[in-house]
Design a protein around this motif. Structure first.
Motif, PDB file in Angstrom:
ATOM      1  N   THR A 297       0.785  -1.377  -0.127  1.00  0.00           N
ATOM      2  CA  THR A 297      -0.036  -0.077   0.025  1.00  0.00           C
ATOM      3  C   THR A 297       0.907   1.241   0.068  1.00  0.00           C
ATOM      4  O   THR A 297       1.966   1.138   0.249  1.00  0.00           O
ATOM      5  CB  THR A 297      -0.907   0.204   1.079  1.00  0.00           C
ATOM      6  OG1 THR A 297      -0.139   0.083   2.333  1.00  0.00           O
ATOM      7  CG2 THR A 297      -1.810  -1.289   1.273  1.00  0.00           C
ATOM      8  N   PRO A 298       0.368   2.219  -0.321  1.00  0.00           N
ATOM      9  CA  PRO A 298       1.161   3.545  -0.085  1.00  0.00           C
ATOM     10  C   PRO A 298       1.710   3.817   0.945  1.00  0.00           C
ATOM     11  O   PRO A 298       2.821   4.382   1.183  1.00  0.00           O
ATOM     12  CB  PRO A 298       0.258   4.777  -0.783  1.00  0.00           C
ATOM     13  CG  PRO A 298      -0.850   3.925  -1.626  1.00  0.00           C
ATOM     14  CD  PRO A 298      -1.055   2.615  -1.101  1.00  0.00           C
ATOM     15  N   ARG A 299       0.819   3.673   2.111  1.00  0.00           N
ATOM     16  CA  ARG A 299       1.537   4.055   3.569  1.00  0.00           C
ATOM     17  C   ARG A 299       2.589   2.988   3.687  1.00  0.00           C
ATOM     18  O   ARG A 299       3.766   3.474   4.360  1.00  0.00           O
ATOM     19  CB  ARG A 299       0.539   3.762   4.632  1.00  0.00           C
ATOM     20  CG  ARG A 299      -0.563   4.841   4.590  1.00  0.00           C
ATOM     21  CD  ARG A 299      -1.509   4.765   5.881  1.00  0.00           C
ATOM     22  NE  ARG A 299      -2.459   5.894   6.012  1.00  0.00           N
ATOM     23  CZ  ARG A 299      -3.556   5.923   5.216  1.00  0.00           C
ATOM     24  NH1 ARG A 299      -3.916   4.651   4.461  1.00  0.00           N
ATOM     25  NH2 ARG A 299      -4.544   6.713   5.278  1.00  0.00           N
ATOM     26  N   GLU A 300       2.614   1.687   3.409  1.00  0.00           N
ATOM     27  CA  GLU A 300       3.956   0.825   3.514  1.00  0.00           C
ATOM     28  C   GLU A 300       4.898   1.250   2.768  1.00  0.00           C
ATOM     29  O   GLU A 300       5.997   1.182   3.121  1.00  0.00           O
ATOM     30  CB  GLU A 300       3.281  -0.327   3.099  1.00  0.00           C
ATOM     31  CG  GLU A 300       2.379  -1.204   4.082  1.00  0.00           C
ATOM     32  CD  GLU A 300       1.737  -2.198   3.525  1.00  0.00           C
ATOM     33  OE1 GLU A 300       0.916  -3.254   4.322  1.00  0.00           O
ATOM     34  OE2 GLU A 300       1.714  -2.607   2.421  1.00  0.00           O
ATOM     35  N   GLN A 301       4.689   1.741   1.453  1.00  0.00           N
ATOM     36  CA  GLN A 301       5.970   2.141   0.666  1.00  0.00           C
ATOM     37  C   GLN A 301       6.371   3.495   1.341  1.00  0.00           C
ATOM     38  O   GLN A 301       7.864   3.525   1.333  1.00  0.00           O
ATOM     39  CB  GLN A 301       5.408   2.523  -0.706  1.00  0.00           C
ATOM     40  CG  GLN A 301       4.954   1.516  -1.292  1.00  0.00           C
ATOM     41  CD  GLN A 301       4.443   1.729  -2.939  1.00  0.00           C
ATOM     42  OE1 GLN A 301       5.083   2.511  -3.488  1.00  0.00           O
ATOM     43  NE2 GLN A 301       3.277   1.223  -3.206  1.00  0.00           N
ATOM     44  N   SER A 302       5.747   4.273   1.869  1.00  0.00           N
ATOM     45  CA  SER A 302       6.182   5.417   2.414  1.00  0.00           C
ATOM     46  C   SER A 302       6.938   5.237   3.744  1.00  0.00           C
ATOM     47  O   SER A 302       8.059   5.955   3.849  1.00  0.00           O
ATOM     48  CB  SER A 302       4.807   6.318   2.821  1.00  0.00           C
ATOM     49  OG  SER A 302       5.157   7.693   3.320  1.00  0.00           O
ATOM     50  N   VAL A 303       6.624   4.291   4.692  1.00  0.00           N
ATOM     51  CA  VAL A 303       7.200   4.009   5.736  1.00  0.00           C
ATOM     52  C   VAL A 303       8.845   3.378   5.124  1.00  0.00           C
ATOM     53  O   VAL A 303       9.671   3.882   5.841  1.00  0.00           O
ATOM     54  CB  VAL A 303       6.561   2.983   6.539  1.00  0.00           C
ATOM     55  CG1 VAL A 303       7.711   2.286   7.626  1.00  0.00           C
ATOM     56  CG2 VAL A 303       5.531   3.572   7.149  1.00  0.00           C
ATOM     57  N   PHE A 332       2.577   8.688  -0.261  1.00  0.00           N
ATOM     58  CA  PHE A 332       1.881   9.046   0.976  1.00  0.00           C
ATOM     59  C   PHE A 332       0.634   9.613   0.411  1.00  0.00           C
ATOM     60  O   PHE A 332      -0.554   9.511   0.827  1.00  0.00           O
ATOM     61  CB  PHE A 332       2.240   9.682   2.101  1.00  0.00           C
ATOM     62  CG  PHE A 332       1.754   9.845   3.391  1.00  0.00           C
ATOM     63  CD1 PHE A 332       1.251   8.671   4.266  1.00  0.00           C
ATOM     64  CD2 PHE A 332       1.012  10.922   3.451  1.00  0.00           C
ATOM     65  CE1 PHE A 332       0.399   8.916   5.240  1.00  0.00           C
ATOM     66  CE2 PHE A 332       0.199  11.191   4.603  1.00  0.00           C
ATOM     67  CZ  PHE A 332      -0.117  10.025   5.496  1.00  0.00           C
ATOM     68  N   GLY A 333       0.684  10.609  -0.403  1.00  0.00           N
ATOM     69  CA  GLY A 333      -0.344  11.388  -0.776  1.00  0.00           C
ATOM     70  C   GLY A 333      -1.279  10.609  -1.501  1.00  0.00           C
ATOM     71  O   GLY A 333      -2.522  11.089  -1.839  1.00  0.00           O
ATOM     72  N   ARG A 334      -1.082   9.364  -1.878  1.00  0.00           N
ATOM     73  CA  ARG A 334      -1.915   8.351  -2.745  1.00  0.00           C
ATOM     74  C   ARG A 334      -2.850   7.409  -1.740  1.00  0.00           C
ATOM     75  O   ARG A 334      -3.593   6.595  -2.206  1.00  0.00           O
ATOM     76  CB  ARG A 334      -1.208   7.551  -4.011  1.00  0.00           C
ATOM     77  CG  ARG A 334      -0.572   8.289  -4.978  1.00  0.00           C
ATOM     78  CD  ARG A 334      -0.386   7.538  -5.914  1.00  0.00           C
ATOM     79  NE  ARG A 334       0.506   6.390  -5.739  1.00  0.00           N
ATOM     80  CZ  ARG A 334       1.797   6.098  -6.065  1.00  0.00           C
ATOM     81  NH1 ARG A 334       2.318   7.290  -6.514  1.00  0.00           N
ATOM     82  NH2 ARG A 334       2.550   5.442  -5.832  1.00  0.00           N
ATOM     83  N   ALA A 335      -2.511   7.464  -0.342  1.00  0.00           N
ATOM     84  CA  ALA A 335      -3.052   6.525   0.509  1.00  0.00           C
ATOM     85  C   ALA A 335      -4.613   6.987   0.664  1.00  0.00           C
ATOM     86  O   ALA A 335      -5.026   7.898   0.388  1.00  0.00           O
ATOM     87  CB  ALA A 335      -2.393   6.720   1.868  1.00  0.00           C
ATOM     88  N   LYS A 336      -5.228   5.767   0.924  1.00  0.00           N
ATOM     89  CA  LYS A 336      -6.639   5.776   0.922  1.00  0.00           C
ATOM     90  C   LYS A 336      -7.168   5.032   2.338  1.00  0.00           C
ATOM     91  O   LYS A 336      -6.464   4.193   2.633  1.00  0.00           O
ATOM     92  CB  LYS A 336      -7.430   5.342  -0.210  1.00  0.00           C
ATOM     93  CG  LYS A 336      -6.898   5.952  -1.378  1.00  0.00           C
ATOM     94  CD  LYS A 336      -7.734   5.161  -2.679  1.00  0.00           C
ATOM     95  CE  LYS A 336      -7.534   5.837  -3.977  1.00  0.00           C
ATOM     96  NZ  LYS A 336      -8.354   5.052  -5.228  1.00  0.00           N
ATOM     97  N   ASP A 337      -8.097   5.433   2.713  1.00  0.00           N
ATOM     98  CA  ASP A 337      -8.480   4.973   4.121  1.00  0.00           C
ATOM     99  C   ASP A 337      -9.300   3.630   3.782  1.00  0.00           C
ATOM    100  O   ASP A 337      -9.579   3.412   2.621  1.00  0.00           O
ATOM    101  CB  ASP A 337      -9.934   5.638   4.635  1.00  0.00           C
ATOM    102  CG  ASP A 337      -9.546   7.015   5.263  1.00  0.00           C
ATOM    103  OD1 ASP A 337      -8.132   7.165   5.531  1.00  0.00           O
ATOM    104  OD2 ASP A 337     -10.134   7.904   5.447  1.00  0.00           O
ATOM    105  N   GLY A 338      -8.813   2.524   4.520  1.00  0.00           N
ATOM    106  CA  GLY A 338      -9.391   1.115   4.452  1.00  0.00           C
ATOM    107  C   GLY A 338      -8.522   0.159   3.837  1.00  0.00           C
ATOM    108  O   GLY A 338      -8.933  -0.893   3.656  1.00  0.00           O
ATOM    109  N   GLU A 339      -7.298   0.862   3.198  1.00  0.00           N
ATOM    110  CA  GLU A 339      -6.734  -0.208   2.280  1.00  0.00           C
ATOM    111  C   GLU A 339      -5.407  -0.924   3.187  1.00  0.00           C
ATOM    112  O   GLU A 339      -4.954  -1.775   2.490  1.00  0.00           O
ATOM    113  CB  GLU A 339      -6.141   0.695   1.187  1.00  0.00           C
ATOM    114  CG  GLU A 339      -5.077   1.724   1.504  1.00  0.00           C
ATOM    115  CD  GLU A 339      -4.492   2.281   0.482  1.00  0.00           C
ATOM    116  OE1 GLU A 339      -4.949   2.019  -0.885  1.00  0.00           O
ATOM    117  OE2 GLU A 339      -4.016   3.231   0.445  1.00  0.00           O
ATOM    118  N   ASP A 340      -5.253  -0.388   4.344  1.00  0.00           N
ATOM    119  CA  ASP A 340      -3.980  -1.120   5.052  1.00  0.00           C
ATOM    120  C   ASP A 340      -4.431  -2.134   6.107  1.00  0.00           C
ATOM    121  O   ASP A 340      -5.712  -1.925   6.516  1.00  0.00           O
ATOM    122  CB  ASP A 340      -3.213  -0.066   5.634  1.00  0.00           C
ATOM    123  CG  ASP A 340      -2.483   0.990   4.784  1.00  0.00           C
ATOM    124  OD1 ASP A 340      -1.360   0.555   4.558  1.00  0.00           O
ATOM    125  OD2 ASP A 340      -2.973   1.757   4.268  1.00  0.00           O
TER     126      ASP A 340
END
Length: 465
Positions: A297-303, A332-340
């Motif tokens: 996910t975008p958040r995982e990539q961001s970390v 991180f700007g592409r992150a969406k709620d509920g995908e993580d």
């Protein structure tokens, strides 16, 4: 023809670990033992003896070595662990003769009360096994069978005959609870002690029959708990335990074919390696985590990009640090709620700015980057963190105070620092303590100013600098 230097075994003791890292830093800086010795008023042979663990060091010399090799505090932090380990061994030796069981036979009581943190993980390992477990990437050595002789019999008697969904759910809840406590209180104290039995029980589930349909869920749950505990051990400066637990978490993720857990475990391994003075290894872990980034996910990539930024900053590469921060912002700007996965809930707007702000902080102090980026990011993190993330807010506050002090605004730094210390005093986090000690050093040149003098006194009282 000169002899090839003898390989160093960093698994023998913390002093040997320090010695090996000292040699690594010396080689990175292209210095001979004699050249380094001349800088710190020792002979070259004395430096070599410290590297081999044959000669003692001390905190003053560790500071000189760190400064001379421009190690950014890595050797100082590791030497503190050497001192803590020596203190712990002396305390254990003093207490061993007084230890008695409940029935007064003189034998130490069995069960969880007889365990010292996670030291049970290391009692039965051979030197070869210890090296394999301490080495970065030694996943093959972390097969559950290698832990079989470490599981107390008292736990085995409480195991079900077959793994059920409710057993897996208990492991998930344990990991979630432990992560919440860790974020609130830090990795030491009751947080660390309470997790030991949970991990033993969860790890033991891997050794009993599990229906094939539940196997992936089981390995994911146990791997997540191991990763949470590894991160907590890192915060408590139990670095050997942190290394093994995070490697074990990675192994479980790969057994479960869970790319999301794998990314989480590798991001923590990257952060741990960077903190321990091995930014190149940290960068390798982060890059390894980004393999098949399309599955994350975008958040995982961001970390993972944040870890890359921290590694490049420690290596004083301004351009690559800023590029990694920019890439982190982008994904991180592409992150969406509920995908993580649920465990990523912590990584919100505040955490993103805190993590990237810490990388910007490093590059500001180490490579003369203008402070504007770091200040803005850290302030955003402080303002955004809720009371569930006291440690993160306190550490960002301490970093901001240190940076403000370093750029020459001690009055503002004092105000920021007092707010951070209000929260540091509630924690059992050695990482937070180290950050406060860095703040104390940054304040030295203003030590005679009344406000700074009061701050330094409060720092001494809070963290016993």
């Amino acid at each position: 023809m000169p002899q090839k230097p003898k390989p160093l075994d960093d698994s023998e003791s913390m002093a040997h670990w320090f010695g090996k890292d000292l040699r690594n830093w010396r080689r990175v800086r292209g210095m001979s033992a004699s050249a380094l010795g001349e800088k710190v008023h020792l002979s070259g042979s004395s430096i070599e003896k410290i590297e081999k663990g044959d000669r003692s060091c001390n905190s003053v010399l560790a500071q000189q070595l760190d400064d001379t090799l421009d190690a950014g505090g890595a050797l100082i932090r590791l030497w503190r662990r050497v001192e803590e380990d020596a203190d712990k061994q002396r305390a254990e030796a003093d207490n061993s003769s007084a230890a008695a069981s409940v029935d007064g036979t003189g034998e130490q009581a069995a069960g969880m009360l007889g365990l010292d943190q996670l030291s049970f993980l290391n009692r039965s390992l051979t030197p070869v096994e210890r090296r394999a477990l301490l080495a970065a990437g030694g996943l093959a050595a972390l097969n559950p069978a290698s832990f079989a002789d470490l599981i107390p019999q008292i736990v085995q008697t409480q195991l079900p005959s077959v793994v059920r969904p409710e057993d897996i759910e208990q492991v998930r809840v344990a990991a979630k609870t432990h992560a919440g406590w860790d974020n609130l209180y830090g990795g030491g104290g009751i947080v660390r002690a309470s997790s030991i039995g949970q991990f033993i029980w969860a790890k033991s589930l891997l050794d009993i029959r599990c229906p094939p349909d539940h196997e992936a869920d089981l390995f994911t749950a146990v791997g997540h708990l191991a990763t949470v505990m590894g991160a907590s051990a890192f915060d408590a400066y139990e670095h050997g335990d942190a290394t093994r637990l995070l490697e074990f978490g990675t192994w479980c993720a790969e057994r479960a074919d869970n790319w999301h857990l794998r990314a989480r475990a590798l991001s923590w391994r990257a952060r741990h390696a960077i903190w321990c003075g091995s930014p190149d290894m940290g960068l390798t872990h982060a890059d390894n985590g980004l393999v098949r980034a399309d599955r994350l996910t975008p958040r995982e990539q961001s970390v993972l990009h944040n870890a890359r930024a921290r590694a490049w900053a420690k290596m004083r590469n301004r351009q690559e640090t800023l590029a990694a921060i920019g890439r982190s912002d982008e994904v991180f700007g592409r992150a969406k709620d509920g995908e993580d996965a649920a465990w990523m809930a912590y990584y919100d707007h505040a955490q993103h700015h805190g993590d990237t702000g810490h990388a910007a902080f490093d590059i500001t102090l180490l490579a003369d980057q203008p402070p504007k980026l770091a200040i803005a990011r850290l302030q955003t993190a402080i303002n955004g963190h809720t009371d569930a993330f006291v440690r993160s807010r306190a550490m960002s506050g301490t970093k901001l105070a240190t940076l403000t002090m370093a750029i020459g605004d001690p009055q503002e730094a004092v105000s920021i620092a007092h707010r951070a210390l209000n929260e540091v005093g509630q924690l059992r986090s050695k990482r937070a303590v180290t950050d406060v000690q860095d703040l104390a050093r940054a304040s030295t040149k203003y030590a005679r100013r009344p406000g700074v003098a009061e701050l330094r006194e409060r720092i001494r009282a809070t963290v016993q600098v």
